[in-house]
Design a protein around this motif. Structure first.
Motif, PDB file in Angstrom:
ATOM      1  N   GLY A  35       0.786  -1.223   0.000  1.00  0.00           N
ATOM      2  CA  GLY A  35       0.000   0.000   0.000  1.00  0.00           C
ATOM      3  C   GLY A  35       0.820   1.275   0.000  1.00  0.00           C
ATOM      4  N   GLY A  36       2.138   1.172  -0.134  1.00  0.00           N
ATOM      5  CA  GLY A  36       2.969   2.353  -0.302  1.00  0.00           C
ATOM      6  C   GLY A  36       3.586   2.896   0.964  1.00  0.00           C
ATOM      7  N   THR A  37       3.454   2.177   2.081  1.00  0.00           N
ATOM      8  CA  THR A  37       4.111   2.617   3.309  1.00  0.00           C
ATOM      9  C   THR A  37       5.544   2.102   3.305  1.00  0.00           C
ATOM     10  OG1 THR A  37       2.027   2.525   4.501  1.00  0.00           O
ATOM     11  CG2 THR A  37       4.022   2.543   5.827  1.00  0.00           C
ATOM     12  N   ALA A  38       6.488   3.016   3.562  1.00  0.00           N
ATOM     13  CA  ALA A  38       7.880   2.580   3.631  1.00  0.00           C
ATOM     14  C   ALA A  38       8.105   1.891   4.956  1.00  0.00           C
ATOM     15  CB  ALA A  38       8.812   3.764   3.494  1.00  0.00           C
ATOM     16  N   ILE A  39       8.860   0.776   4.945  1.00  0.00           N
ATOM     17  CA  ILE A  39       9.052   0.013   6.177  1.00  0.00           C
ATOM     18  C   ILE A  39       9.867   0.820   7.184  1.00  0.00           C
ATOM     19  CG2 ILE A  39      11.175  -1.253   5.671  1.00  0.00           C
ATOM     20  CD1 ILE A  39       8.455  -3.428   6.655  1.00  0.00           C
ATOM     21  N   LYS A  40      10.549   1.861   6.727  1.00  0.00           N
ATOM     22  CA  LYS A  40      11.330   2.671   7.663  1.00  0.00           C
ATOM     23  C   LYS A  40      10.471   3.719   8.375  1.00  0.00           C
ATOM     24  CE  LYS A  40      12.847   5.622   3.908  1.00  0.00           C
ATOM     25  NZ  LYS A  40      12.373   4.737   2.827  1.00  0.00           N
ATOM     26  N   GLY A  41       9.216   3.841   7.987  1.00  0.00           N
ATOM     27  CA  GLY A  41       8.296   4.702   8.720  1.00  0.00           C
ATOM     28  C   GLY A  41       8.162   6.095   8.147  1.00  0.00           C
ATOM     29  N   GLY A  42       7.174   6.835   8.683  1.00  0.00           N
ATOM     30  CA  GLY A  42       7.007   8.230   8.329  1.00  0.00           C
ATOM     31  C   GLY A  42       6.153   8.515   7.112  1.00  0.00           C
ATOM     32  N   THR A  43       5.819   7.487   6.323  1.00  0.00           N
ATOM     33  CA  THR A  43       4.969   7.725   5.147  1.00  0.00           C
ATOM     34  C   THR A  43       3.865   6.681   5.093  1.00  0.00           C
ATOM     35  OG1 THR A  43       6.224   6.269   3.733  1.00  0.00           O
ATOM     36  CG2 THR A  43       6.894   8.564   3.761  1.00  0.00           C
ATOM     37  N   GLY A  44       2.952   6.879   4.166  1.00  0.00           N
ATOM     38  CA  GLY A  44       1.922   5.884   3.928  1.00  0.00           C
ATOM     39  C   GLY A  44       0.571   6.311   4.455  1.00  0.00           C
ATOM     40  N   ARG A  45      -0.482   5.727   3.842  1.00  0.00           N
ATOM     41  CA  ARG A  45      -1.828   6.080   4.266  1.00  0.00           C
ATOM     42  C   ARG A  45      -2.642   4.815   4.424  1.00  0.00           C
ATOM     43  NH1 ARG A  45      -4.664   9.565   0.549  1.00  0.00           N
ATOM     44  NH2 ARG A  45      -4.145   7.897  -0.884  1.00  0.00           N
ATOM     45  N   TYR A  46      -3.710   4.903   5.232  1.00  0.00           N
ATOM     46  CA  TYR A  46      -4.494   3.696   5.468  1.00  0.00           C
ATOM     47  C   TYR A  46      -5.217   3.244   4.202  1.00  0.00           C
ATOM     48  CZ  TYR A  46      -7.525   0.221   7.464  1.00  0.00           C
ATOM     49  OH  TYR A  46      -8.165  -0.967   7.710  1.00  0.00           O
ATOM     50  N   LEU A  47      -5.641   4.200   3.364  1.00  0.00           N
ATOM     51  CA  LEU A  47      -6.335   3.793   2.133  1.00  0.00           C
ATOM     52  C   LEU A  47      -5.409   2.977   1.233  1.00  0.00           C
ATOM     53  CD1 LEU A  47      -8.519   6.921   1.297  1.00  0.00           C
ATOM     54  CD2 LEU A  47      -9.173   4.768   2.384  1.00  0.00           C
ATOM     55  N   GLY A  48      -4.110   3.264   1.295  1.00  0.00           N
ATOM     56  CA  GLY A  48      -3.134   2.464   0.566  1.00  0.00           C
ATOM     57  C   GLY A  48      -3.089   1.047   1.103  1.00  0.00           C
ATOM     58  N   THR A  49      -3.059   0.947   2.460  1.00  0.00           N
ATOM     59  CA  THR A  49      -3.037  -0.374   3.083  1.00  0.00           C
ATOM     60  C   THR A  49      -4.271  -1.173   2.674  1.00  0.00           C
ATOM     61  OG1 THR A  49      -1.815   0.528   4.945  1.00  0.00           O
ATOM     62  CG2 THR A  49      -2.923  -1.570   5.300  1.00  0.00           C
ATOM     63  N   VAL A  50      -5.434  -0.499   2.639  1.00  0.00           N
ATOM     64  CA  VAL A  50      -6.668  -1.196   2.232  1.00  0.00           C
ATOM     65  C   VAL A  50      -6.518  -1.709   0.800  1.00  0.00           C
ATOM     66  CG1 VAL A  50      -9.132  -0.910   1.760  1.00  0.00           C
ATOM     67  CG2 VAL A  50      -8.139   0.079   3.817  1.00  0.00           C
ATOM     68  N   ALA A  51      -5.904  -0.900  -0.068  1.00  0.00           N
ATOM     69  CA  ALA A  51      -5.659  -1.358  -1.444  1.00  0.00           C
ATOM     70  C   ALA A  51      -4.796  -2.610  -1.424  1.00  0.00           C
ATOM     71  CB  ALA A  51      -4.976  -0.255  -2.247  1.00  0.00           C
ATOM     72  N   GLY A  52      -3.744  -2.597  -0.578  1.00  0.00           N
ATOM     73  CA  GLY A  52      -2.874  -3.767  -0.454  1.00  0.00           C
ATOM     74  C   GLY A  52      -3.656  -4.982   0.021  1.00  0.00           C
ATOM     75  N   VAL A  53      -4.546  -4.758   1.010  1.00  0.00           N
ATOM     76  CA  VAL A  53      -5.371  -5.851   1.538  1.00  0.00           C
ATOM     77  C   VAL A  53      -6.227  -6.444   0.426  1.00  0.00           C
ATOM     78  CG1 VAL A  53      -7.365  -6.352   3.018  1.00  0.00           C
ATOM     79  CG2 VAL A  53      -5.449  -5.008   3.911  1.00  0.00           C
ATOM     80  N   LEU A  54      -6.875  -5.566  -0.363  1.00  0.00           N
ATOM     81  CA  LEU A  54      -7.761  -6.057  -1.431  1.00  0.00           C
ATOM     82  C   LEU A  54      -6.960  -6.822  -2.477  1.00  0.00           C
ATOM     83  CD1 LEU A  54     -10.175  -3.020  -1.846  1.00  0.00           C
ATOM     84  CD2 LEU A  54     -10.622  -5.218  -0.755  1.00  0.00           C
ATOM     85  N   LEU A  55      -5.768  -6.309  -2.816  1.00  0.00           N
ATOM     86  CA  LEU A  55      -4.938  -6.991  -3.813  1.00  0.00           C
ATOM     87  C   LEU A  55      -4.558  -8.387  -3.335  1.00  0.00           C
ATOM     88  CD1 LEU A  55      -3.329  -6.969  -6.467  1.00  0.00           C
ATOM     89  CD2 LEU A  55      -1.415  -6.040  -5.208  1.00  0.00           C
ATOM     90  N   LEU A  56      -4.027  -8.458  -2.086  1.00  0.00           N
ATOM     91  CA  LEU A  56      -3.577  -9.756  -1.568  1.00  0.00           C
ATOM     92  C   LEU A  56      -4.752 -10.727  -1.463  1.00  0.00           C
ATOM     93  CD1 LEU A  56      -1.011  -8.737   1.197  1.00  0.00           C
ATOM     94  CD2 LEU A  56      -0.570  -9.543  -1.099  1.00  0.00           C
ATOM     95  N   THR A  57      -5.917 -10.229  -1.000  1.00  0.00           N
ATOM     96  CA  THR A  57      -7.061 -11.124  -0.828  1.00  0.00           C
ATOM     97  C   THR A  57      -7.582 -11.613  -2.184  1.00  0.00           C
ATOM     98  OG1 THR A  57      -7.620  -9.686   1.016  1.00  0.00           O
ATOM     99  CG2 THR A  57      -9.186 -11.406   0.492  1.00  0.00           C
ATOM    100  N   THR A  58      -7.590 -10.710  -3.188  1.00  0.00           N
ATOM    101  CA  THR A  58      -8.026 -11.116  -4.530  1.00  0.00           C
ATOM    102  C   THR A  58      -7.117 -12.215  -5.074  1.00  0.00           C
ATOM    103  OG1 THR A  58      -8.719  -8.844  -4.893  1.00  0.00           O
ATOM    104  CG2 THR A  58      -8.626 -10.254  -6.824  1.00  0.00           C
ATOM    105  N   VAL A  59      -5.802 -11.970  -4.952  1.00  0.00           N
ATOM    106  CA  VAL A  59      -4.835 -12.970  -5.429  1.00  0.00           C
ATOM    107  C   VAL A  59      -5.040 -14.286  -4.686  1.00  0.00           C
ATOM    108  CG1 VAL A  59      -2.397 -13.546  -5.431  1.00  0.00           C
ATOM    109  CG2 VAL A  59      -3.132 -11.297  -6.187  1.00  0.00           C
ATOM    110  N   SER A  60      -5.278 -14.162  -3.370  1.00  0.00           N
ATOM    111  CA  SER A  60      -5.454 -15.354  -2.554  1.00  0.00           C
ATOM    112  C   SER A  60      -6.680 -16.164  -2.986  1.00  0.00           C
ATOM    113  CB  SER A  60      -5.551 -14.932  -1.091  1.00  0.00           C
ATOM    114  OG  SER A  60      -6.232 -15.884  -0.348  1.00  0.00           O
ATOM    115  N   THR A  61      -7.812 -15.473  -3.292  1.00  0.00           N
ATOM    116  CA  THR A  61      -9.000 -16.228  -3.731  1.00  0.00           C
ATOM    117  C   THR A  61      -8.759 -16.864  -5.096  1.00  0.00           C
ATOM    118  OG1 THR A  61      -9.959 -14.216  -4.657  1.00  0.00           O
ATOM    119  CG2 THR A  61     -10.690 -14.834  -2.457  1.00  0.00           C
TER     120      THR A  61
END
Lengths: 379, 333
Positions: A271-297
């Motif tokens: 979702g675009g959050t850098a693992i080092k911190g300080g950036t990223g948004r929750y809507l990005g994380t939700v996009a990541g969740v939807l992508l991973l779940t779609t791939v998983s199904t």
């Protein structure tokens, strides 16, 4: 000394938050577009796809990951990582089923106590990271292993708890207007998550901490309390996910949380959050969740084993890392080595002259901080 | 402390054992902790100590010693390597499902697996140093991929390790010296050699200050790639020793190593911030972690609490590391 503090402040401040966030949007949009493209493309995998069932499935399964990833996202936002999420989810589900089943408490009491357990485990993590200065990766890993070990001892390896009927109704079978209730929870969660992370003072302070603890401290933010709080929120989120999963699967088992550790981190990174911190948004994380779940199904529909799912997840994370790297990131100074050095420098400063925010220059300046001073001037 | 600078480092062996000195030497401290646990273990051991029990302990410790040796190299250059758990699982599964049963072929296959570990490590290293990706996130991704591969090859625990491979590796030479002891001594010697080579010196230089190292002509990227590469080979060796010790395959065999590897490294006094550390410390740390379940067993404490104790030991070790670093710095100033 104060010169060194200023140099650090400049170094950390030069990340230019607004610019980075603008870049974040493009990656987030990209992920949403991929999800939108993937759902019709599922037709290639199974003739039963795309269907409303598939979309429903993605949203229901995604809601559990979305809540865990919210807590994980806040932790990563401050530059930490929470490796205890799987253990907390499992512990919460098992605890909930035990306390409402064998001990005969009402579901409401059970929920409140279970949330309390999640908060306590999170607090333990937070104190270790913020006050005892144990690296987050180590602290949360140790907490997870200890929680699992206690759980194994208490249940003798085979918990036999069922889900209270209310939970079963809420997260399993219940529907409003023909839509699973869990999906309404998901919608509410996305709104609340966005609100907390992007529209509250608390959220903004977390960005400040993630962009540089020293600057945040000099600005008068309660850095230690803030860092502790994200682990508490993460523990709470995992407890909620545990309760929801208990209702969804109608029974607790010791591997109920196992599928959420790596995907929660993957969703945040994708979702675009850098693992080092300080950036990223929750809507990005939700996009990541939807992508991973779609791939998983899709992978489940192809009847491929769990292993393939992991391989694809790993590849997606790597791709996301490489893609987000190609956007200019302010030069080489943003790698983990620089971050670890900055942390080391901060420790030296802590020791050299106590609280930086007071600007007090202690007389017993150590050789280490003199070196740091010289180094920061030379940069 | 009154001693200063170089003088402080030239203490005799007995001076090293004084409480103040011990607190600043984590390697020796870990050794003392191990000796205490070892004495408790042998005291309560029914039937007393014999070569077979030592062999058993060392076989368990050997895999962890390899893994933490590798992790130490990466930590010294200031990185994190989570791929250790995935690589151990993959190697274990490959040994249990694919290893030929004749002795010669089995050991050639083992060499092939070490090469595989080296390649995986080099890939990690290239991703981290040439593409400048975060080492935690990158190795997390490779960890997920490697454990996925292990699961694809072997969905549930099973498979067998050929006796022609595990018997010589886990045996006892001449009835007195366990093979694992020889391996551990070799590891110590390898570390002492590495530390004195240009590569070893560069590792510490990069970890202490990457920019300064670059300015002094160290080929920072190449050294980092090789640190990850050698670490990968070590993880493959860890997977091989684990397979020999358990003589069966498990797609999740490596997962416990995520905690124990870094716990062993922390016990041995290697800094998680880079620039400081010792593989000898990590090997002793591995011995401590291997003996904990045995001590708990002879004391009659249930086996499920092993994780609880390992977690506590890990937190204690890191806290001790922080305190030690502070004491050490005070002593020098």
């Amino acid at each position: 000394m104060s010169g060194s503090a200023q140099a650090d402040a400049k170094g950390a401040g030069s990340k230019e938050v607004p610019e980075r966030r603008r870049k974040g949007i493009s990656q987030v949009t990209l992920v949403y577009l991929i999800v939108l493209a993937l759902i019709p493309l599922s037709r290639l995998i199974s003739p039963a796809f795309p269907s409303t069932d598939q979309v429903e499935n993605i949203l229901v399964l995604g809601s559990f990951l979305a809540i865990v990833a919210f807590g994980q996202g806040l932790v990563i936002l401050t530059g930490g990582i929470d490796l205890s999420v799987a253990a907390i989810i499992t512990a919460s589900a098992v605890f909930m089923s035990a306390i409402t089943g064998a001990m005969g408490n009402s579901a409401l009491v059970g929920v409140l106590l279970t949330l309390g357990v999640g908060i306590l485990i999170g607090l333990f993590n937070g104190i270790g990271v913020a006050y005892l200065k144990i690296p987050p990766f180590i602290m949360t890993l140790a907490t997870g292993v200890m929680a699992t070990s206690i759980l194994l001892g208490q249940t003798n390896g085979s918990p036999s708890g069922a889900s209270p009927p209310v939970l079963r109704e809420l997260f399993g079978t219940g529907r409003i207007f023909g839509i699973p209730i869990t999906i309404f929870f998901f919608a509410a969660l996305v709104f609340v998550g966005w609100l907390i992370q992007s529209r509250t003072t608390y959220g903004q302070r977390l960005y400040a901490v993630g962009n540089g603890e020293i600057v945040a401290r000099i600005s008068g933010l309660p850095v230690k309390q803030l860092i502790t709080s994200v682990y508490v929120v993460s523990g709470l989120c995992c407890a909620i996910a545990g309760i929801m999963l208990l209702g969804f699967t109608a029974g607790a088992n010791l591997s109920i949380g196992n599928d959420y550790l790596l995907p929660s981190i993957a969703a945040v990174v994708v979702g675009g959050t850098a693992i080092k911190g300080g950036t990223g948004r929750y809507l990005g994380t939700v996009a990541g969740v939807l992508l991973l779940t779609t791939v998983s199904t899709d992978i489940s529909a192809m009847q491929l084993s769990e292993g393939w799912k992991q391989i694809v997840y790993g590849a997606i994370v790597l791709a996301a890392l490489v893609l987000s790297r190609e956007r200019p990131e302010g030069g080489s100074r943003t790698n983990i080595f620089a971050r670890l050095r900055a942390r080391k420098r901060e420790e030296d400063m802590d020791e050299g002259h106590g609280d930086v925010s007071k600007g007090a220059a202690g007389p017993g300046q150590s050789a280490a901080s003199q070196n740091e001073h010289r180094r920061s001037i030379s940069q | 402390m009154i001693e200063t600078g170089a003088v402080a480092r030239k203490r005799t062996f007995w001076q090293e054992l004084r409480p103040q000195a011990l607190a600043t030497n984590s390697v020796l401290l870990a050794a003392v902790v191990f000796l205490i646990l070892f004495m408790i273990w042998t005291y309560y051991l029914p039937g007393g100590l014999n070569a077979f029990q030592i062999k058993d302990l060392l076989n368990l410790a050997q895999a962890l010693a390899f893994a933490s040796f590798g992790a130490t190299l990466v930590l010294i250059v200031g990185g994190f390597d989570l791929s250790v758990a995935g690589l151990i699982s993959l190697v274990n599964v490959l040994v249990a499902t694919q290893m030929p049963s004749s002795a010669g072929l089995a050991f050639s296959f083992a060499v092939l697996l070490v090469a595989l570990g080296l390649v995986v490590g080099l890939i990690n290293g290239c991703l981290v140093s040439f593409l400048r990706l975060e080492s935690i996130a990158t190795t997390l991704a490779t960890f997920i991929i490697l454990s996925g591969l292990a699961l694809v090859l072997l969905a549930a625990p099973g498979g067998t390790v050929p006796p022609s491979f595990y018997e010589p590796v886990t045996g006892i030479i001449g009835g007195t010296i366990p093979v694992a002891l020889v391996v551990l001594v070799l590891l110590v010697i390898i570390w002492l050699v590495i530390k004195r080579t240009r590569f070893g010196v560069n590792l510490f230089a990069i970890g202490a200050d990457e920019d300064a190292a670059t300015m002094n002509g160290v080929r920072t990227r190449a050294v980092k790639v090789w640190a990850f590469g050698v670490a990968g080979a070590m993880y493959a060796l860890a997977g091989l020793s684990l397979s020999a010790a358990t003589s069966t395959g498990n797609p999740n065999a490596g997962t416990p190593f995520l905690l124990t590897t870094f716990a062993a490294v922390a016990l041995g006094g290697t800094s998680f911030a880079g620039g400081k550390g010792s593989a000898i410390g990590s090997i002793i740390g591995a011995l401590v972690l291997a003996i904990i379940p045995k001590v708990l067993f002879v004391l009659g404490i249930a086996s499920f609490s092993t994780g609880l104790f390992q977690g506590l030991v890990m937190i204690a070790a890191v806290l001790l590391g922080v305190a030690t670093a502070k004491l050490g710095r005070k002593e020098e100033s």
